[in-house]
Design a protein around this motif. Structure first.
Motif, PDB file in Angstrom:
ATOM      1  N   TYR A  82       4.790 -78.231 -18.765  1.00 18.95           N
ATOM      2  CA  TYR A  82       5.916 -78.070 -19.676  1.00 18.95           C
ATOM      3  C   TYR A  82       6.029 -76.619 -20.115  1.00 18.95           C
ATOM      4  O   TYR A  82       5.010 -75.935 -20.254  1.00 18.95           O
ATOM      5  CB  TYR A  82       5.713 -78.912 -20.942  1.00 18.95           C
ATOM      6  N   THR A  83       7.261 -76.169 -20.358  1.00 19.80           N
ATOM      7  CA  THR A  83       7.439 -74.924 -21.088  1.00 19.80           C
ATOM      8  C   THR A  83       7.529 -75.323 -22.550  1.00 19.80           C
ATOM      9  O   THR A  83       8.039 -76.391 -22.886  1.00 19.80           O
ATOM     10  CB  THR A  83       8.720 -74.162 -20.690  1.00 19.80           C
ATOM     11  N   ALA A  84       7.014 -74.484 -23.398  1.00 26.60           N
ATOM     12  CA  ALA A  84       7.032 -74.770 -24.827  1.00 26.60           C
ATOM     13  C   ALA A  84       7.760 -73.647 -25.541  1.00 26.60           C
ATOM     14  O   ALA A  84       7.602 -72.476 -25.190  1.00 26.60           O
ATOM     15  CB  ALA A  84       5.597 -74.886 -25.349  1.00 26.60           C
ATOM     16  N   GLU A  85       8.568 -74.010 -26.520  1.00 25.05           N
ATOM     17  CA  GLU A  85       9.305 -73.013 -27.279  1.00 25.05           C
ATOM     18  C   GLU A  85       9.015 -73.153 -28.763  1.00 25.05           C
ATOM     19  O   GLU A  85       8.863 -74.254 -29.271  1.00 25.05           O
ATOM     20  CB  GLU A  85      10.810 -73.170 -27.052  1.00 25.05           C
ATOM     21  N   ARG A  86       8.981 -72.019 -29.412  1.00 25.81           N
ATOM     22  CA  ARG A  86       8.881 -72.017 -30.863  1.00 25.81           C
ATOM     23  C   ARG A  86      10.232 -72.425 -31.433  1.00 25.81           C
ATOM     24  O   ARG A  86      11.234 -72.426 -30.717  1.00 25.81           O
ATOM     25  CB  ARG A  86       8.507 -70.625 -31.373  1.00 25.81           C
ATOM     26  N   PRO A  87      10.308 -72.726 -32.726  1.00 30.87           N
ATOM     27  CA  PRO A  87      11.599 -73.101 -33.322  1.00 30.87           C
ATOM     28  C   PRO A  87      12.680 -72.029 -33.160  1.00 30.87           C
ATOM     29  O   PRO A  87      13.857 -72.348 -33.111  1.00 30.87           O
ATOM     30  CB  PRO A  87      11.257 -73.317 -34.791  1.00 30.87           C
ATOM     31  N   ASP A  88      12.295 -70.743 -33.028  1.00 36.17           N
ATOM     32  CA  ASP A  88      13.299 -69.685 -32.863  1.00 36.17           C
ATOM     33  C   ASP A  88      13.710 -69.502 -31.399  1.00 36.17           C
ATOM     34  O   ASP A  88      14.480 -68.606 -31.073  1.00 36.17           O
ATOM     35  CB  ASP A  88      12.808 -68.367 -33.440  1.00 36.17           C
ATOM     36  N   GLY A  89      13.204 -70.356 -30.484  1.00 43.21           N
ATOM     37  CA  GLY A  89      13.618 -70.322 -29.094  1.00 43.21           C
ATOM     38  C   GLY A  89      12.797 -69.428 -28.188  1.00 43.21           C
ATOM     39  O   GLY A  89      13.023 -69.383 -26.990  1.00 43.21           O
ATOM     40  N   LEU A  90      11.829 -68.697 -28.724  1.00 44.00           N
ATOM     41  CA  LEU A  90      10.983 -67.833 -27.896  1.00 44.00           C
ATOM     42  C   LEU A  90       9.908 -68.666 -27.209  1.00 44.00           C
ATOM     43  O   LEU A  90       9.343 -69.580 -27.798  1.00 44.00           O
ATOM     44  CB  LEU A  90      10.334 -66.739 -28.755  1.00 44.00           C
ATOM     45  N   PRO A  91       9.596 -68.362 -25.944  1.00 42.58           N
ATOM     46  CA  PRO A  91       8.601 -69.161 -25.230  1.00 42.58           C
ATOM     47  C   PRO A  91       7.188 -68.913 -25.742  1.00 42.58           C
ATOM     48  O   PRO A  91       6.824 -67.806 -26.108  1.00 42.58           O
ATOM     49  CB  PRO A  91       8.736 -68.691 -23.778  1.00 42.58           C
ATOM     50  N   LEU A  92       6.395 -69.978 -25.768  1.00 42.00           N
ATOM     51  CA  LEU A  92       4.983 -69.891 -26.142  1.00 42.00           C
ATOM     52  C   LEU A  92       4.087 -69.760 -24.921  1.00 42.00           C
ATOM     53  O   LEU A  92       2.986 -69.263 -25.013  1.00 42.00           O
ATOM     54  CB  LEU A  92       4.559 -71.153 -26.906  1.00 42.00           C
ATOM     55  N   GLY A  93       4.518 -70.256 -23.804  1.00 44.58           N
ATOM     56  CA  GLY A  93       3.710 -70.292 -22.591  1.00 44.58           C
ATOM     57  C   GLY A  93       3.924 -71.627 -21.922  1.00 44.58           C
ATOM     58  O   GLY A  93       4.989 -72.231 -22.026  1.00 44.58           O
ATOM     59  N   LEU A  94       2.912 -72.101 -21.237  1.00 46.50           N
ATOM     60  CA  LEU A  94       2.991 -73.393 -20.565  1.00 46.50           C
ATOM     61  C   LEU A  94       1.985 -74.344 -21.177  1.00 46.50           C
ATOM     62  O   LEU A  94       0.908 -73.938 -21.621  1.00 46.50           O
ATOM     63  CB  LEU A  94       2.685 -73.246 -19.074  1.00 46.50           C
ATOM     64  N   LEU A  95       2.337 -75.620 -21.212  1.00 46.42           N
ATOM     65  CA  LEU A  95       1.426 -76.675 -21.623  1.00 46.42           C
ATOM     66  C   LEU A  95       1.307 -77.641 -20.459  1.00 46.42           C
ATOM     67  O   LEU A  95       2.309 -78.019 -19.853  1.00 46.42           O
ATOM     68  CB  LEU A  95       1.950 -77.413 -22.858  1.00 46.42           C
ATOM     69  N   VAL A  96       0.089 -78.039 -20.132  1.00 45.03           N
ATOM     70  CA  VAL A  96      -0.144 -78.998 -19.063  1.00 45.03           C
ATOM     71  C   VAL A  96      -0.705 -80.262 -19.701  1.00 45.03           C
ATOM     72  O   VAL A  96      -1.668 -80.210 -20.464  1.00 45.03           O
ATOM     73  CB  VAL A  96      -1.134 -78.441 -18.008  1.00 45.03           C
ATOM     74  N   GLN A  97      -0.072 -81.387 -19.389  1.00 40.94           N
ATOM     75  CA  GLN A  97      -0.500 -82.643 -19.983  1.00 40.94           C
ATOM     76  C   GLN A  97      -1.785 -83.123 -19.321  1.00 40.94           C
ATOM     77  O   GLN A  97      -1.825 -83.387 -18.123  1.00 40.94           O
ATOM     78  CB  GLN A  97       0.585 -83.698 -19.861  1.00 40.94           C
ATOM     79  N   ALA A  98      -2.844 -83.236 -20.130  1.00 38.39           N
ATOM     80  CA  ALA A  98      -4.140 -83.668 -19.624  1.00 38.39           C
ATOM     81  C   ALA A  98      -4.411 -85.131 -19.929  1.00 38.39           C
ATOM     82  O   ALA A  98      -5.346 -85.715 -19.388  1.00 38.39           O
ATOM     83  CB  ALA A  98      -5.250 -82.808 -20.226  1.00 38.39           C
ATOM     84  N   GLY A  99      -3.608 -85.727 -20.796  1.00 40.63           N
ATOM     85  CA  GLY A  99      -3.763 -87.121 -21.180  1.00 40.63           C
ATOM     86  C   GLY A  99      -2.698 -87.477 -22.190  1.00 40.63           C
ATOM     87  O   GLY A  99      -1.843 -86.651 -22.515  1.00 40.63           O
ATOM     88  N   PRO A 100      -2.748 -88.697 -22.731  1.00 40.58           N
ATOM     89  CA  PRO A 100      -1.758 -89.075 -23.733  1.00 40.58           C
ATOM     90  C   PRO A 100      -1.893 -88.177 -24.967  1.00 40.58           C
ATOM     91  O   PRO A 100      -2.957 -88.101 -25.565  1.00 40.58           O
ATOM     92  CB  PRO A 100      -2.084 -90.520 -24.073  1.00 40.58           C
ATOM     93  N   ASP A 101      -0.828 -87.483 -25.301  1.00 39.97           N
ATOM     94  CA  ASP A 101      -0.772 -86.549 -26.432  1.00 39.97           C
ATOM     95  C   ASP A 101      -1.921 -85.541 -26.402  1.00 39.97           C
ATOM     96  O   ASP A 101      -2.509 -85.196 -27.422  1.00 39.97           O
ATOM     97  CB  ASP A 101      -0.741 -87.298 -27.762  1.00 39.97           C
ATOM     98  N   CYS A 102      -2.270 -85.076 -25.211  1.00 45.54           N
ATOM     99  CA  CYS A 102      -3.314 -84.072 -25.010  1.00 45.54           C
ATOM    100  C   CYS A 102      -2.757 -83.016 -24.063  1.00 45.54           C
ATOM    101  O   CYS A 102      -2.494 -83.313 -22.892  1.00 45.54           O
ATOM    102  CB  CYS A 102      -4.556 -84.735 -24.416  1.00 45.54           C
ATOM    103  N   TYR A 103      -2.568 -81.797 -24.571  1.00 41.56           N
ATOM    104  CA  TYR A 103      -1.962 -80.721 -23.794  1.00 41.56           C
ATOM    105  C   TYR A 103      -2.883 -79.512 -23.798  1.00 41.56           C
ATOM    106  O   TYR A 103      -3.430 -79.127 -24.832  1.00 41.56           O
ATOM    107  CB  TYR A 103      -0.606 -80.329 -24.379  1.00 41.56           C
ATOM    108  N   VAL A 104      -3.031 -78.887 -22.628  1.00 40.57           N
ATOM    109  CA  VAL A 104      -3.835 -77.678 -22.488  1.00 40.57           C
ATOM    110  C   VAL A 104      -2.877 -76.505 -22.347  1.00 40.57           C
ATOM    111  O   VAL A 104      -1.983 -76.523 -21.502  1.00 40.57           O
ATOM    112  CB  VAL A 104      -4.773 -77.771 -21.261  1.00 40.57           C
ATOM    113  N   GLY A 105      -3.066 -75.468 -23.169  1.00 37.47           N
ATOM    114  CA  GLY A 105      -2.179 -74.328 -23.158  1.00 37.47           C
ATOM    115  C   GLY A 105      -2.576 -73.286 -22.110  1.00 37.47           C
ATOM    116  O   GLY A 105      -3.757 -73.036 -21.876  1.00 37.47           O
TER     117      GLY A 105
END
Length: 112
Positions: A82-105
């Motif tokens: 996933y791409t992740a964005e802050r509330p102001d629309g700037l990208p944070l980086g990528l998140l990879v889903q490792a499990g249910p509600d578990c994301y590695v940045g």
């Protein structure tokens, strides 16, 4: 020869070098490739012993995420990127889903 090559595919070094996940817990590689760029995580290294002792994953609540890619797993299901964005629309980086509600940045490697 084929058996040796198959065995090498399950080594953490190989998974980290080529950017695919190994089956099981903490199997995500330290480096993934997306959209022509490399991204790195300090929390995971495909089961190798040299990872930092940081929390492995974080919950994805309150982060706007858009699925953009997948990290393949050797003999297992792929992990959604996933791409992740802050509330102001700037990208944070990528998140990879490792499990249910578990994301590695993962953060961008190198310069622009």
């Amino acid at each position: 020869m084929l058996l040796a090559g198959g065995g090498l595919a399950f080594l953490p070094w190989t998974a980290n070098h080529f950017g695919y996940a190994l089956p099981g817990d903490h199997g995500l590689p330290y480096r993934i490739h997306h959209a022509g760029r490399d991204y790195r995580s300090y929390a995971t290294c495909a089961g190798a012993g040299w990872c930092h002792d940081e929390p492995y994953c974080v919950p994805g609540n309150n982060v706007a995420m858009t699925a953009v890619d997948e990290v393949g797993t050797w003999f297992g299901p792929s992990h959604v990127v996933y791409t992740a964005e802050r509330p102001d629309g700037l990208p944070l980086g990528l998140l990879v889903q490792a499990g249910p509600d578990c994301y590695v940045g993962y953060s961008l490697m190198g310069g622009p």
